[in-house]
Design an enzyme around this catalytic site. Structure first.
Site, PDB file in Angstrom:
ATOM      1  N   ASP A  78       0.817  -1.213   0.000  1.00 40.26           N
ATOM      2  CA  ASP A  78       0.000   0.000   0.000  1.00 40.26           C
ATOM      3  C   ASP A  78       0.848   1.259   0.000  1.00 40.26           C
ATOM      4  O   ASP A  78       2.044   1.237   0.296  1.00 40.26           O
ATOM      5  CB  ASP A  78      -0.955   0.016   1.183  1.00 40.26           C
ATOM      6  CG  ASP A  78      -0.240  -0.068   2.529  1.00 40.26           C
ATOM      7  OD1 ASP A  78       0.796  -0.759   2.603  1.00 40.26           O
ATOM      8  OD2 ASP A  78      -0.717   0.540   3.499  1.00 40.26           O
ATOM      9  N   GLU A 145       0.264  -1.809   5.350  1.00 39.06           N
ATOM     10  CA  GLU A 145       1.271  -1.421   6.340  1.00 39.06           C
ATOM     11  C   GLU A 145       1.031  -0.018   6.849  1.00 39.06           C
ATOM     12  O   GLU A 145       1.133   0.255   8.048  1.00 39.06           O
ATOM     13  CB  GLU A 145       2.667  -1.537   5.703  1.00 39.06           C
ATOM     14  CG  GLU A 145       3.820  -1.282   6.669  1.00 39.06           C
ATOM     15  CD  GLU A 145       4.296   0.162   6.692  1.00 39.06           C
ATOM     16  OE1 GLU A 145       5.166   0.465   7.537  1.00 39.06           O
ATOM     17  OE2 GLU A 145       3.798   0.986   5.898  1.00 39.06           O
TER      18      GLU A 145
END
Length: 486
Positions: A78, A145
């Site tokens: 991400d 994350e």
């Protein structure tokens, strides 16, 4: 994407360009994940996913290197979605638009996603670049994350075969990271009571914007302005003396990004509007002077607007503004053990207001658990004094430095040999996933390296092209030099 295709090393930059073309903000990285799994199938690379969506890719060793210690390259899928207020961009639909500018790759009006897209691209490139020599190789790509380390929390034991983990999420070339801060979110919820706006009041919108923003860990020591804190400071100074009534307050978008903008909707007595505007101008001049070294574009705008929203009653307004103004922000303590590194900090990241409550979300970081505990205690006390409900949430551990780490020593030696200079061995005041990986894989030897990325978590994010080449040289030399199993 043609600009990136001209850069070296390839195929790293081609892969990064493809990553930029697929929307992948936190909680919305599934399209990118599916693309990578399909790509692996096309390349003949084994791919599998776990129960939380993490991707594990495996490739056999280069011929003759089968007895080397197995290695896993790790990155997260991400990116942080931030854009300039004048940029039209839908992070769920629109591709990032990277471009080359004077030795750097930047994005047009948004975060670039070099954090951690360059690391991700380097891991995938290592799998397909036939010039890269390596032992048994895995690539682990984790989910979400940036918004809570969901993938790292969900990583299962006995899935990875590697003995060495190379994290690719560091952001300064020439620095080798062997430890990182842990963190915890802290949510303060304040009940609000409202009442009708008195007659003879003029609705105004007050917008503080133009701040740099940035990474709430790696850049917290730079003294950058926090829009939430600055706007609360102004309102605390002037709301009572000018009889200003607060209707709404919003600021920041992510708890791990330093807020660049905050907006307050207000009602001001008609006969005090000019005095209010003069106070805003004076305050702007004050903070421009105070932050002149780090913030060049601060703006404080007063605009008319129409609204039917009720105002906070005076007790709720006093408690909210006092709470936000009193909430600490920034560096709490520097480390005694690691010179120049922040030990404990917090970021007042997101402030939102509904009809019946206001919410303040902070992210606390510390190299030591007691540092986190202290800030949690401090925020709890401040919240209690204001009559708020407080809740720490989603704590994750730091990565304790191991000065005896064999892979860290090897990276240092290889760097010295490649570039004829000694790298800095560092601990980063940001949340790397390595601390969480130590729970299911306590014996795994870990190190973190990466290229130079500035302005992460802000639209100023950029990655230095030359540093990517140096990072790639270091990474591939390290893979080639991994020793045999004992």
């Amino acid at each position: 994407m043609s600009e990136l295709s001209q850069l070296s090393p390839q195929p790293l930059w081609d892969i990064f360009a493809k990553v930029c073309s697929i929307p992948h903000p936190s909680y919305h990285e599934e399209e990118l994940a599916k693309h990578i799994v399909d790509w692996a199938a096309e390349q003949g690379i084994h791919a599998e996913r776990d129960q939380v969506g993490n991707i594990l890719l495996r490739k056999p060793a280069t011929a003759g290197m089968e007895n080397r210690k197995p290695v896993v390259l790790q990155a997260h899928l991400d990116m942080v979605p931030q854009k300039n207020n004048d940029t039209v961009h839908d992070f769920l639909k629109d591709p990032i638009q990277p471009y080359v500018d004077n030795g750097w790759v930047k994005a047009r009006g948004t975060t670039l996603g070099a954090d951690n897209g360059i690391g991700l691209a380097s891991a995938l490139a290592a799998l397909v670049d036939k010039s890269v020599e390596h032992g048994p190789l895995e690539v682990l790509l984790t989910m979400t994350e940036e918004a809570g380390m969901d993938g790292a929390f969900g990583l299962q034991p006995n899935w990875l075969q590697a003995e060495i983990l190379i994290n690719t999420d560091s952001e300064t070339e020439g620095e080798i990271y062997m430890g990182c801060a842990g963190g915890i979110d802290f949510i303060t919820t304040l009940p609000l009571q409202r009442e009708a706006v008195p007659a003879g009041f003029t609705p105004l919108k007050l917008t503080l914007k133009g701040l740099k923003g940035g990474h709430s860990g790696a850049e917290i020591h730079l003294g950058l302005g926090n829009a939430n804190k600055l706007l609360a400071r102004f309102l605390c100074e002037h709301a009572e003396k000018l009889n200003v009534r607060l209707l709404d307050f919003t600021g920041g978008t992510l708890r791990n990004a330093i807020p660049r903008e905050a907006i307050a909707q207000l009602a001001v007595p008609a006969d005090k509007v000019e005095a209010f505007k003069a106070a805003a101008d004076e305050f702007l001049a004050t903070v421009q002077f105070e932050l002149a070294a780090v913030e060049k574009n601060i703006k404080l705008l007063v605009e008319d607007f129409a609204t039917s929203t009720q105002a906070l009653n005076k007790d709720s307004q006093s408690r909210f503004l006092g709470l936000l103004n009193a909430t600490p922000n920034g560096v709490i303590r520097m480390s005694d053990d690691v010179k120049g590194v922040v030990e404990t900090s917090l970021n007042v990241g997101v402030v939102t207001m509904k009809e019946g409550e206001a919410e303040i979300i902070c992210l606390i970081r510390s190299l030591i658990d007691s540092g986190k505990d202290y800030v949690v205690s401090m925020l709890t006390s401040v919240g209690q004094l204001a009559g708020a409900i407080t809740k720490p949430k989603g704590g994750y551990p730091g990565w304790k430095p191991d000065p005896e780490s064999p892979v860290m020593a090897q990276v240092r030696e290889i760097y010295q040999g490649l570039f004829n200079k000694t790298p800095n061995i560092m601990v980063i005041h940001a949340g790397l996933e390595c601390g969480l990986f130590k729970k299911p894989y306590p014996e795994m030897d870990m190190v973190s390296i990466g290229p130079t990325i500035t302005g992460p978590h802000s639209p100023d994010e950029q990655v230095h092209i030359g540093s990517v080449d140096l990072y790639w040289q270091l990474l591939t030399a390290l893979l080639k030099a991994i020793p045999e199993r004992g």
